[in-house]
Write a protein that holds these residues in place. Structure first.
Motif, PDB file in Angstrom:
ATOM      1  N   MET A 119       0.857  -1.178   0.000  1.00  0.00           N
ATOM      2  CA  MET A 119       0.000   0.000   0.000  1.00  0.00           C
ATOM      3  C   MET A 119       0.898   1.233   0.000  1.00  0.00           C
ATOM      4  N   THR A 120       0.579   2.173  -0.862  1.00  0.00           N
ATOM      5  CA  THR A 120       1.357   3.397  -0.912  1.00  0.00           C
ATOM      6  C   THR A 120       1.022   4.291   0.283  1.00  0.00           C
ATOM      7  N   ILE A 121       1.893   5.239   0.527  1.00  0.00           N
ATOM      8  CA  ILE A 121       1.652   6.175   1.637  1.00  0.00           C
ATOM      9  C   ILE A 121       0.365   6.951   1.387  1.00  0.00           C
ATOM     10  N   GLU A 122       0.143   7.352   0.149  1.00  0.00           N
ATOM     11  CA  GLU A 122      -1.065   8.118  -0.172  1.00  0.00           C
ATOM     12  C   GLU A 122      -2.328   7.295   0.091  1.00  0.00           C
ATOM     13  N   ALA A 123      -2.287   6.022  -0.269  1.00  0.00           N
ATOM     14  CA  ALA A 123      -3.438   5.145  -0.025  1.00  0.00           C
ATOM     15  C   ALA A 123      -3.664   4.971   1.473  1.00  0.00           C
ATOM     16  N   ARG A 124      -2.594   4.843   2.225  1.00  0.00           N
ATOM     17  CA  ARG A 124      -2.705   4.699   3.682  1.00  0.00           C
ATOM     18  C   ARG A 124      -3.299   5.974   4.289  1.00  0.00           C
ATOM     19  N   ILE A 125      -2.869   7.135   3.794  1.00  0.00           N
ATOM     20  CA  ILE A 125      -3.417   8.409   4.275  1.00  0.00           C
ATOM     21  C   ILE A 125      -4.914   8.469   3.999  1.00  0.00           C
ATOM     22  N   ARG A 126      -5.333   8.048   2.808  1.00  0.00           N
ATOM     23  CA  ARG A 126      -6.759   8.042   2.471  1.00  0.00           C
ATOM     24  C   ARG A 126      -7.533   7.107   3.392  1.00  0.00           C
ATOM     25  N   GLU A 127      -6.977   5.911   3.620  1.00  0.00           N
ATOM     26  CA  GLU A 127      -7.640   4.944   4.494  1.00  0.00           C
ATOM     27  C   GLU A 127      -7.792   5.510   5.910  1.00  0.00           C
TER      28      GLU A 127
ATOM     29  N   ARG B 228      -5.341   9.785  17.640  1.00  0.00           N
ATOM     30  CA  ARG B 228      -4.233   8.928  17.198  1.00  0.00           C
ATOM     31  C   ARG B 228      -4.206   8.794  15.676  1.00  0.00           C
ATOM     32  N   LEU B 229      -5.382   8.666  15.067  1.00  0.00           N
ATOM     33  CA  LEU B 229      -5.445   8.597  13.605  1.00  0.00           C
ATOM     34  C   LEU B 229      -4.923   9.884  12.983  1.00  0.00           C
ATOM     35  N   LYS B 230      -5.326  11.018  13.540  1.00  0.00           N
ATOM     36  CA  LYS B 230      -4.882  12.308  13.010  1.00  0.00           C
ATOM     37  C   LYS B 230      -3.366  12.428  13.111  1.00  0.00           C
ATOM     38  N   GLU B 231      -2.799  11.962  14.221  1.00  0.00           N
ATOM     39  CA  GLU B 231      -1.344  11.997  14.381  1.00  0.00           C
ATOM     40  C   GLU B 231      -0.657  11.113  13.346  1.00  0.00           C
ATOM     41  N   GLN B 232      -1.229   9.940  13.075  1.00  0.00           N
ATOM     42  CA  GLN B 232      -0.659   9.054  12.056  1.00  0.00           C
ATOM     43  C   GLN B 232      -0.728   9.702  10.685  1.00  0.00           C
ATOM     44  N   ILE B 233      -1.856  10.334  10.383  1.00  0.00           N
ATOM     45  CA  ILE B 233      -2.022  11.010   9.088  1.00  0.00           C
ATOM     46  C   ILE B 233      -0.985  12.116   8.944  1.00  0.00           C
TER      47      ILE B 233
END
Length: 57
Positions: free
Chosen positions: A1-9, A44-49
């Motif tokens: 999975m690309t970084i962009e796809a992970r950000i979208r998820e 936590r999700l926002k921090e990961q993003i």
């Protein structure tokens, strides 16, 4: 999975949590502990993003 796809998820999960929090808070007998846990998950999700977005720049 690309970084962009992970950000979208992660962004989708963040929005879903936001909606869940809104629904939970509209109930007269809302569980404040559950709302707090959901808000922590959302943070936590926002921090990961934010961390992933920093890698792409």
């Amino acid at each position: 999975m690309t970084i962009e796809a992970r950000i979208r998820e992660l962004g989708n999960r963040h929005r879903n949590l936001d909606e869940t929090i809104r629904r939970e808070m509209t109930h007269p007998a809302s569980d404040s502990l559950r709302v707090r846990e959901l808000k922590q998950q959302k943070l936590r999700l926002k921090e990961q993003i934010t961390s992933l977005e920093a890698r792409t720049h």
